[in-house]
Design a protein around this motif. Sequence first.
Motif, PDB file in Angstrom:
ATOM      1  N   GLU A 150       0.943  -1.198   0.088  1.00  0.00           N
ATOM      2  CA  GLU A 150       0.041  -0.011  -0.103  1.00  0.00           C
ATOM      3  C   GLU A 150       0.941   1.310  -0.075  1.00  0.00           C
ATOM      4  O   GLU A 150       1.838   1.483   0.757  1.00  0.00           O
ATOM      5  CB  GLU A 150      -0.810  -0.166   1.174  1.00  0.00           C
ATOM      6  N   ASP A 184      -3.798   3.852  -2.329  1.00  0.00           N
ATOM      7  CA  ASP A 184      -4.802   4.692  -1.410  1.00  0.00           C
ATOM      8  C   ASP A 184      -4.987   6.416  -1.680  1.00  0.00           C
ATOM      9  O   ASP A 184      -4.039   6.954  -1.863  1.00  0.00           O
ATOM     10  CB  ASP A 184      -4.317   4.427  -0.103  1.00  0.00           C
ATOM     11  N   HIS A 187      -3.895   8.464   1.232  1.00  0.00           N
ATOM     12  CA  HIS A 187      -2.394   8.249   1.585  1.00  0.00           C
ATOM     13  C   HIS A 187      -1.672   9.099   0.345  1.00  0.00           C
ATOM     14  O   HIS A 187      -0.705   9.877   0.841  1.00  0.00           O
ATOM     15  CB  HIS A 187      -2.023   7.070   1.695  1.00  0.00           C
ATOM     16  N   HIS A 218      -7.873   1.917  -2.589  1.00  0.00           N
ATOM     17  CA  HIS A 218      -8.448   2.328  -1.682  1.00  0.00           C
ATOM     18  C   HIS A 218      -8.951   3.600  -1.813  1.00  0.00           C
ATOM     19  O   HIS A 218      -8.147   4.673  -2.102  1.00  0.00           O
ATOM     20  CB  HIS A 218      -7.502   2.354  -0.251  1.00  0.00           C
ATOM     21  N   ASN A 220     -10.524   6.701  -0.587  1.00  0.00           N
ATOM     22  CA  ASN A 220     -10.918   7.383   0.582  1.00  0.00           C
ATOM     23  C   ASN A 220     -10.571   9.081   0.431  1.00  0.00           C
ATOM     24  O   ASN A 220      -9.875   9.483  -0.245  1.00  0.00           O
ATOM     25  CB  ASN A 220      -9.999   7.088   1.906  1.00  0.00           C
ATOM     26  N   HIS A 233      -8.669   9.073   7.152  1.00  0.00           N
ATOM     27  CA  HIS A 233      -9.574   9.238   6.084  1.00  0.00           C
ATOM     28  C   HIS A 233     -10.968  10.057   6.472  1.00  0.00           C
ATOM     29  O   HIS A 233     -11.219  10.124   7.638  1.00  0.00           O
ATOM     30  CB  HIS A 233     -10.160   7.716   6.131  1.00  0.00           C
ATOM     31  N   GLU A 263     -12.555   2.845   2.470  1.00  0.00           N
ATOM     32  CA  GLU A 263     -12.201   2.597   4.103  1.00  0.00           C
ATOM     33  C   GLU A 263     -12.699   4.075   4.690  1.00  0.00           C
ATOM     34  O   GLU A 263     -11.686   4.510   5.563  1.00  0.00           O
ATOM     35  CB  GLU A 263     -10.623   2.296   4.037  1.00  0.00           C
TER      36      GLU A 263
HETATM   37 FE    FE Z   1      -5.850   2.019   2.739  1.00  0.00          FE
END
Ligand code: FE
Length: 293
Positions: A150, A184, A187, A218, A220, A233, A263
């Motif tokens: 990730e 993500d 992130h 992911h 978010n 998040h 998430e």
């Molecule tokens: Fe994640």
Amino acid sequence: MSKLYIGSHVGLNAPDFYLGSVREALSYGATTFMFYTGAPQNSFRKPLDQLKVEEGRKLIKESGLDESKIIVHAPYIINACNITKPDLYEMSINFIVNELQRTAGFGVSIMVLHPGAHVGQGREIAIDALVKALDEALDRDGTNVKIALETMAGKGTEVGVTFEEIAQIINLSKHKERLGVCFDTCHTHDSGYDLSDFDAVLDEFDRIIGLDRLLVVHLNDSKNIRGAHKDRHENIGYGEIGFDILYKVVTSPRLENIPIILETPYYNEKPPYKQEIEMLRSGKFDPLWRDKL
Ligand code: FE
Ligand code: ZN
Ligand code: FE
């Protein structure tokens, strides 16, 4: 339009365990989902034969879900970067092996893993330690499960914060064929990538890592501004990334067939996923959606 594989993380709780996970995903109108095979914060794991795996898989088949799009997330306590504590390092490797085997036991073929934190050792030492750990785990596990590393926000001493670092991990491994990436959005935004030009970010990803390595997204929103290195998040459309950009990610033709996993946090103790999935399918953002939960 092609089929969208979108879902959220779901629980794995008594009494229905995996059957309950699948039901939860279906209740959100999801076409895929992600789960932890036990508590995300610890390494206690219930044996698979107590988790209604066959019942869950039967429901997956009956409801037309594609098992190859379902994702397991490894617990985030694993830090296979930290070679300063040999016992813990060895434990992390054993745990990755065990978790890969459990993932295969659910019929799932992709496991997301946080690269870990260098805890003051420096990035190069940490990355070498991680690569060694991954190689040993992938030597031993006897499965075909792929590990999706990730992209991290850069909180504390996290590694895997830039595409360059992720590429370095993959390129140093002798098991490249079993390594991929989980992108993500919170992130990457927190680590400094400007998602408002998502195609440019994908170009960079492709140049440095290779888009064929992308196994899962992911999705978010983020509570913090770009580059904040926080990893908090937020619900879709309520954060600093915003609905329009996240919708572009979901509909990007370059991400066709890649599973997309929410998430985002619960709101007033209620899961937001049904509404978030609906909005991301339709492209219509309701600025008050969270108050209607
Ligand atoms: Fe994640
Ligand atoms: Zn994660
Ligand atoms: Fe996160």
